[in-house]
Design an enzyme around this catalytic site. Structure first.
Site, PDB file in Angstrom:
ATOM      1  N   ASP A  70     -28.612 -43.249  29.666  1.00  0.00           N
ATOM      2  CA  ASP A  70     -27.209 -43.063  29.305  1.00  0.00           C
ATOM      3  C   ASP A  70     -26.360 -43.092  30.577  1.00  0.00           C
ATOM      4  OD1 ASP A  70     -24.738 -42.192  28.537  1.00  0.00           O
ATOM      5  OD2 ASP A  70     -25.450 -40.393  27.497  1.00  0.00           O
ATOM      6  N   CYS A  91     -27.048 -46.835  20.068  1.00  0.00           N
ATOM      7  CA  CYS A  91     -27.109 -45.805  21.107  1.00  0.00           C
ATOM      8  C   CYS A  91     -26.408 -44.561  20.580  1.00  0.00           C
ATOM      9  CB  CYS A  91     -26.512 -46.300  22.431  1.00  0.00           C
ATOM     10  SG  CYS A  91     -24.741 -46.681  22.374  1.00  0.00           S
ATOM     11  N   CYS A 134     -21.041 -47.518  25.380  1.00  0.00           N
ATOM     12  CA  CYS A 134     -21.593 -47.950  26.680  1.00  0.00           C
ATOM     13  C   CYS A 134     -22.754 -48.939  26.525  1.00  0.00           C
ATOM     14  CB  CYS A 134     -22.068 -46.746  27.497  1.00  0.00           C
ATOM     15  SG  CYS A 134     -20.746 -45.615  27.981  1.00  0.00           S
ATOM     16  N   ARG A 135     -23.888 -48.470  26.005  1.00  0.00           N
ATOM     17  CA  ARG A 135     -25.103 -49.293  26.015  1.00  0.00           C
ATOM     18  C   ARG A 135     -25.199 -50.274  24.849  1.00  0.00           C
ATOM     19  NH1 ARG A 135     -28.955 -44.233  26.228  1.00  0.00           N
ATOM     20  NH2 ARG A 135     -27.176 -43.489  25.003  1.00  0.00           N
ATOM     21  N   SER A 136     -25.034 -49.805  23.616  1.00  0.00           N
ATOM     22  CA  SER A 136     -25.256 -50.722  22.480  1.00  0.00           C
ATOM     23  C   SER A 136     -24.221 -51.853  22.391  1.00  0.00           C
ATOM     24  CB  SER A 136     -25.406 -49.964  21.158  1.00  0.00           C
ATOM     25  OG  SER A 136     -24.281 -49.178  20.862  1.00  0.00           O
ATOM     26  N   ASN A 191     -22.004 -45.648  20.978  1.00  0.00           N
ATOM     27  CA  ASN A 191     -21.607 -47.026  20.658  1.00  0.00           C
ATOM     28  C   ASN A 191     -20.408 -47.490  21.503  1.00  0.00           C
ATOM     29  OD1 ASN A 191     -20.535 -48.957  17.729  1.00  0.00           O
ATOM     30  ND2 ASN A 191     -21.877 -49.565  19.363  1.00  0.00           N
TER      31      ASN A 191
HETATM   32  P1  4NP Z   1     -23.561 -44.645  24.884  1.00  0.00           P
HETATM   33  O1  4NP Z   1     -22.997 -43.645  25.997  1.00  0.00           O
HETATM   34  O2  4NP Z   1     -24.426 -43.816  23.959  1.00  0.00           O
HETATM   35  O3  4NP Z   1     -24.346 -45.633  25.669  1.00  0.00           O
HETATM   36  O4  4NP Z   1     -22.363 -45.222  24.187  1.00  0.00           O
HETATM   37  C1  4NP Z   1     -22.350 -42.438  25.693  1.00  0.00           C
HETATM   38  C2  4NP Z   1     -21.035 -42.461  25.345  1.00  0.00           C
HETATM   39  C3  4NP Z   1     -20.374 -41.277  25.077  1.00  0.00           C
HETATM   40  C4  4NP Z   1     -21.060 -40.088  25.147  1.00  0.00           C
HETATM   41  C5  4NP Z   1     -22.394 -40.068  25.491  1.00  0.00           C
HETATM   42  C6  4NP Z   1     -23.045 -41.257  25.752  1.00  0.00           C
HETATM   43  N1  4NP Z   1     -20.378 -38.865  24.894  1.00  0.00           N
HETATM   44  O5  4NP Z   1     -21.005 -37.795  25.028  1.00  0.00           O
HETATM   45  O6  4NP Z   1     -19.184 -38.887  24.545  1.00  0.00           O
END
Ligand code: 4NP
Length: 152
Positions: free
Chosen positions: A123, A7, A12-14, A10
């Site tokens: 996201d 993602c 939240c989702r992955s 790294n």
């Molecule tokens: P992820 O979520 O891609 O599912 O880990 C996010 C985590 C952090 C951010 C964006 C999405 N950020 O902009 O910091």
């Protein structure tokens, strides 16, 4: 077999996809190594977002000890399949590819659950607990289908 979940951050989702897939794989005694990475370096070294840890815990999946890392080009040779959460991740990885063998490894996580519909795992970073639950469910259903289609 080795698979990588990807993602943006790294956190939240992955990590959820990594934990869920590992649980399912262990339960079925499949010999699959699972890892995850982000296309960005925003949160390198961090443990998963507490909302991801919490929704996973409620479903008996422990992701509290995972740490974020950035995707590396060497991951193309180290993994057999690379599952991306959304189309931004897909495009970012595609930019790094050098041949069709690498390109063929990149698959949207939801592809086997919703073939050719390009459904993205949204996201949840700026969302609330409900968004994390929706994301969890989509990730779980997608992982189940991946195992059914590719590994059984
Ligand atoms: P992820 O979520 O891609 O599912 O880990 C996010 C985590 C952090 C951010 C964006 C999405 N950020 O902009 O910091």
């Amino acid at each position: 077999m080795k698979i990588l979940m990807v993602c943006l951050g790294n956190i939240c989702r992955s990590p959820l996809a990594e934990g869920v897939f590992r649980n399912k794989s262990n339960y079925r005694k499949l010999n699959i190594i699972v890892d995850s990475a982000g296309t960005s370096d925003f949160h390198v070294g961090a443990t998963p977002d507490y909302r991801s840890i919490e929704v996973a815990r409620k479903n008996n999946v422990d992701i509290s000890n995972l740490t974020a890392r950035k995707f590396a080009v060497s991951d193309f040779s180290n993994f057999d399949y690379i599952f991306v959460m959304d189309l931004n991740n897909y495009n970012e990885l595609m930019k790094l590819t050098e041949n069709d063998s690498q390109r063929r490894k990149i698959i949207l996580l939801t592809e086997f659950l919703f073939p050719e519909q390009k459904i993205q795992v949204p996201d949840p970073y700026y969302g609330d607990e409900k968004d994390f639950e929706t994301v969890y469910k989509l990730i779980e259903d997608s992982c189940e289908k991946i195992i059914e289609k590719l590994f059984l």
